[in-house]
Design a protein around this motif. Sequence first.
Motif, short mmCIF file in Angstrom:
data_model
loop_
_atom_site.label_atom_id
_atom_site.label_comp_id
_atom_site.label_asym_id
_atom_site.label_seq_id
_atom_site.Cartn_x
_atom_site.Cartn_y
_atom_site.Cartn_z
N HIS A 131 -27.82 -34.12 17.74
CA HIS A 131 -27.61 -35.53 17.45
C HIS A 131 -26.26 -35.99 18.01
N SER A 132 -25.24 -35.22 17.75
CA SER A 132 -23.90 -35.57 18.21
C SER A 132 -23.81 -35.52 19.73
N MET A 133 -24.43 -34.52 20.34
CA MET A 133 -24.41 -34.43 21.81
C MET A 133 -25.02 -35.69 22.42
N LEU A 134 -26.09 -36.18 21.85
CA LEU A 134 -26.71 -37.39 22.38
C LEU A 134 -25.77 -38.59 22.26
N HIS A 135 -25.02 -38.66 21.17
CA HIS A 135 -24.00 -39.71 21.06
C HIS A 135 -22.94 -39.54 22.16
N LEU A 136 -22.56 -38.31 22.45
CA LEU A 136 -21.56 -38.07 23.50
C LEU A 136 -22.09 -38.44 24.88
N PHE A 137 -23.41 -38.52 25.02
CA PHE A 137 -24.03 -38.96 26.27
C PHE A 137 -24.27 -40.47 26.30
N GLY A 138 -23.87 -41.16 25.22
CA GLY A 138 -23.99 -42.61 25.20
C GLY A 138 -25.20 -43.16 24.48
N TYR A 139 -26.00 -42.30 23.86
CA TYR A 139 -27.15 -42.78 23.09
C TYR A 139 -26.69 -43.28 21.73
N ASP A 140 -27.47 -44.18 21.15
CA ASP A 140 -27.17 -44.68 19.81
C ASP A 140 -28.49 -44.90 19.08
N HIS A 141 -28.40 -45.27 17.82
CA HIS A 141 -29.62 -45.47 17.02
C HIS A 141 -29.50 -46.70 16.13
N MET A 142 -28.80 -47.71 16.63
CA MET A 142 -28.63 -48.94 15.85
C MET A 142 -29.89 -49.82 15.89
N GLU A 143 -30.60 -49.80 17.00
CA GLU A 143 -31.84 -50.56 17.15
C GLU A 143 -33.02 -49.60 17.06
N GLU A 144 -34.18 -50.10 16.65
CA GLU A 144 -35.36 -49.25 16.49
C GLU A 144 -35.74 -48.51 17.78
N GLU A 145 -35.67 -49.21 18.92
CA GLU A 145 -36.01 -48.56 20.19
C GLU A 145 -35.05 -47.43 20.50
N GLU A 146 -33.75 -47.66 20.28
CA GLU A 146 -32.75 -46.62 20.52
C GLU A 146 -32.98 -45.43 19.59
N LYS A 147 -33.28 -45.74 18.34
CA LYS A 147 -33.52 -44.69 17.35
C LYS A 147 -34.71 -43.81 17.75
N ALA A 148 -35.77 -44.43 18.22
CA ALA A 148 -36.96 -43.69 18.64
C ALA A 148 -36.64 -42.77 19.82
N VAL A 149 -35.85 -43.27 20.77
CA VAL A 149 -35.47 -42.46 21.93
C VAL A 149 -34.64 -41.27 21.48
N MET A 150 -33.66 -41.52 20.63
CA MET A 150 -32.80 -40.42 20.14
C MET A 150 -33.60 -39.39 19.38
N GLU A 151 -34.49 -39.84 18.50
CA GLU A 151 -35.29 -38.91 17.71
C GLU A 151 -36.15 -38.03 18.61
N GLU A 152 -36.75 -38.61 19.64
CA GLU A 152 -37.59 -37.83 20.55
C GLU A 152 -36.75 -36.81 21.32
N LYS A 153 -35.58 -37.20 21.78
CA LYS A 153 -34.71 -36.29 22.51
C LYS A 153 -34.20 -35.15 21.61
N GLN A 154 -33.85 -35.47 20.37
CA GLN A 154 -33.43 -34.43 19.41
C GLN A 154 -34.56 -33.43 19.21
N ARG A 155 -35.76 -33.95 19.02
CA ARG A 155 -36.93 -33.09 18.80
C ARG A 155 -37.16 -32.20 20.02
N GLU A 156 -37.06 -32.77 21.21
CA GLU A 156 -37.26 -32.01 22.45
C GLU A 156 -36.24 -30.86 22.55
N ILE A 157 -34.99 -31.15 22.28
CA ILE A 157 -33.94 -30.13 22.36
C ILE A 157 -34.20 -29.01 21.36
#
Length: 166
Positions: A131-157
């Motif tokens: 989760h933190s690494m994705l923030h360090l890459f510039g991802y965020d989860h303030m909007e629903e679309e951003e949150k969905a992208v982050m959740e999918e990337k976390q799951r993939e990792i």
Amino acid sequence: MTLNFEYETEIELKLDYEPLIRRVVERSLDTENCPYEVELNIILTDNTEIQAINKEYRGIDSPTDVLSFPMVDYETPADFSHLEEEADDYFNPETGELLLGDIIISVEKVMGQAKEYGHSEERELGFLTAHSMLHLFGYDHMEEEEKAVMEEKQREILDSLEITRD
């Protein structure tokens, strides 16, 4: 890759955290196609200290599980294309490594949330690191679309490392 670990609490995390964090960091870098070797600071602390940091930097006077302090400004998440233009700002002049940022994790939250969510401390620490690494890459989860992208990337990792909720 240089990972600088600091363990700043008397509370003992009963797992070998350095190799776990290293694996998650490496997989995160690969998943986001980071073309550089990186330098990253990882601080493991307690609720009291993370609360103080959270209050100072975010104005939130409560403990949190993880804080991310990116050193890189991205035009879009994980867009590394412009970094060499501003090499003095982003790279360690001695090693040439990309100064990615800092991750601060509350050991108490790792233990408590693992118990609360019914999974291992390894899974919780792996999740917070990803989760933190994705923030360090510039991802965020303030909007629903951003949150969905982050959740999918976390799951993939985590899935690729077989770090599951079981």
